[in-house]
Design a protein around this motif. Structure first.
Motif, PDB file in Angstrom:
ATOM      1  N   ASP A 194      21.144 -22.120  43.147  1.00  0.00           N
ATOM      2  CA  ASP A 194      22.113 -23.081  44.000  1.00  0.00           C
ATOM      3  C   ASP A 194      21.929 -24.280  45.927  1.00  0.00           C
ATOM      4  N   SER A 238      34.075 -24.806  52.538  1.00  0.00           N
ATOM      5  CA  SER A 238      34.362 -23.471  52.501  1.00  0.00           C
ATOM      6  C   SER A 238      35.217 -23.305  51.973  1.00  0.00           C
ATOM      7  N   GLY A 254      34.593 -20.888  48.782  1.00  0.00           N
ATOM      8  CA  GLY A 254      33.725 -20.000  49.227  1.00  0.00           C
ATOM      9  C   GLY A 254      34.906 -18.630  49.794  1.00  0.00           C
ATOM     10  N   SER A 304      35.742 -15.207  48.015  1.00  0.00           N
ATOM     11  CA  SER A 304      35.831 -13.954  48.227  1.00  0.00           C
ATOM     12  C   SER A 304      37.252 -13.202  48.325  1.00  0.00           C
ATOM     13  N   LYS A 334      29.313 -19.586  44.283  1.00  0.00           N
ATOM     14  CA  LYS A 334      29.689 -19.617  45.500  1.00  0.00           C
ATOM     15  C   LYS A 334      27.835 -19.124  46.147  1.00  0.00           C
ATOM     16  N   GLY A 335      27.144 -18.677  45.479  1.00  0.00           N
ATOM     17  CA  GLY A 335      26.056 -19.338  46.391  1.00  0.00           C
ATOM     18  C   GLY A 335      25.629 -21.057  46.105  1.00  0.00           C
ATOM     19  N   GLU A 345      27.466 -21.434  50.112  1.00  0.00           N
ATOM     20  CA  GLU A 345      26.832 -20.676  51.574  1.00  0.00           C
ATOM     21  C   GLU A 345      25.255 -21.317  51.494  1.00  0.00           C
ATOM     22  N   LYS A 346      25.250 -22.509  50.918  1.00  0.00           N
ATOM     23  CA  LYS A 346      23.681 -23.171  50.759  1.00  0.00           C
ATOM     24  C   LYS A 346      24.753 -24.146  51.115  1.00  0.00           C
ATOM     25  N   HIS A 404      26.747 -24.628  53.345  1.00  0.00           N
ATOM     26  CA  HIS A 404      27.768 -24.356  55.002  1.00  0.00           C
ATOM     27  C   HIS A 404      26.043 -24.095  55.776  1.00  0.00           C
ATOM     28  N   GLU A 405      24.836 -24.420  55.089  1.00  0.00           N
ATOM     29  CA  GLU A 405      23.504 -23.741  55.957  1.00  0.00           C
ATOM     30  C   GLU A 405      23.668 -25.098  56.017  1.00  0.00           C
ATOM     31  N   GLU A 447      23.629 -20.036  63.358  1.00  0.00           N
ATOM     32  CA  GLU A 447      24.540 -19.341  63.541  1.00  0.00           C
ATOM     33  C   GLU A 447      24.134 -18.023  64.583  1.00  0.00           C
TER      34      GLU A 447
END
Length: 230
Positions: A51, A76, A79, A83, A138-139, A142-143, A145-146, A156
């Motif tokens: 991911d 976003s 994601g 959820s 999803k992964g 999230e990555k 977003h990082e 964060e």
């Protein structure tokens, strides 16, 4: 939520039937312009795993196509969709999706995020489907977003409490930590998580640092002290 048509299409896939997995290709490999740009664009932070590979390549492609912010909004939104839709994870992880199934799912995902689905994101989703990697969406979100947070100079700040904190308390915590050495002069992005198991107090996580001021932690230390003494 995914449309009933997409769900029916997936359920119609015979459980015993399996689709041959295509050799996994990175998103950059599927997008020539992004692949060529890999030498010029370096993400501000390294992320790992399959991911992470897709997220990094997507970041590269978005920068080169001048679509970084729209792509960030789209990821976003994806994601958030993941959820909120309990069925989505099961659908994306289904190993028996036909090409028609995957096209229906991708079209529905694009529909759900509406105008955020720019050409970079559309190509990205198509590549995930082609490589049977929709299950890692999803992964990837999230990555990504990082990476995007690091590019904005954000760090964060996760505050875990036994009960939801009000905005006034969160703002006071943010202000105090922003003035400390822990913020490293970066913009804080505050998130409050609730975990009744800590009983009270706070657990503050910023970057790779954790400050545990929870009641449960204090009790554990006291119990250890009493045990060692006895």
């Amino acid at each position: 939520m995914l449309s009933r048509q997409a769900i029916r299409s997936i359920r119609a896939a015979a459980p015993a039937r399996t689709i041959a997995r295509a050799p996994a290709r990175s998103y950059a490999a599927a997008a020539p312009s992004a692949a060529a740009a890999n030498q010029d664009v370096k993400p501000p932070v390294a992320v790992y795993g399959i991911d992470g590979t897709y997220a990094t390549a997507l970041y590269t492609a978005a920068v080169k196509s001048s679509a970084l912010e729209p792509t960030a909004r789209a990821l976003s939104a994806l994601g958030d969709l993941y959820s909120k839709d309990a069925k989505l994870a099961t659908i994306l992880a289904t190993p028996t999706l036909t090409d028609a199934d995957k096209s229906a799912v991708v079209a529905e995902l694009q529909k759900q995020i509406g105008g955020a689905a720019n050409e970079t994101v559309k190509s990205f989703l198509a590549t995930l489907a082609e490589n049977n990697r929709l299950g890692i969406l999803k992964g990837v979100a999230e990555k990504f977003h990082e990476i995007i947070s690091a590019s904005r100079g954000e760090v964060e700040l996760v505050v875990t409490s036994a009960q939801q904190l009000d905005n006034k308390t969160l703002n006071r915590l943010e202000s105090a930590i922003a003035k400390s050495q822990y913020s490293q002069g970066k913009k804080l992005k505050v998130r409050n998580e609730v975990n009744p198991d800590i009983l009270g107090g706070l657990v503050v996580e910023i970057g790779d640092r954790t400050i545990d001021l929870s009641v449960s932690s204090k009790i554990a230390k006291l119990n250890k002290l009493l045990t060692d003494t006895l």
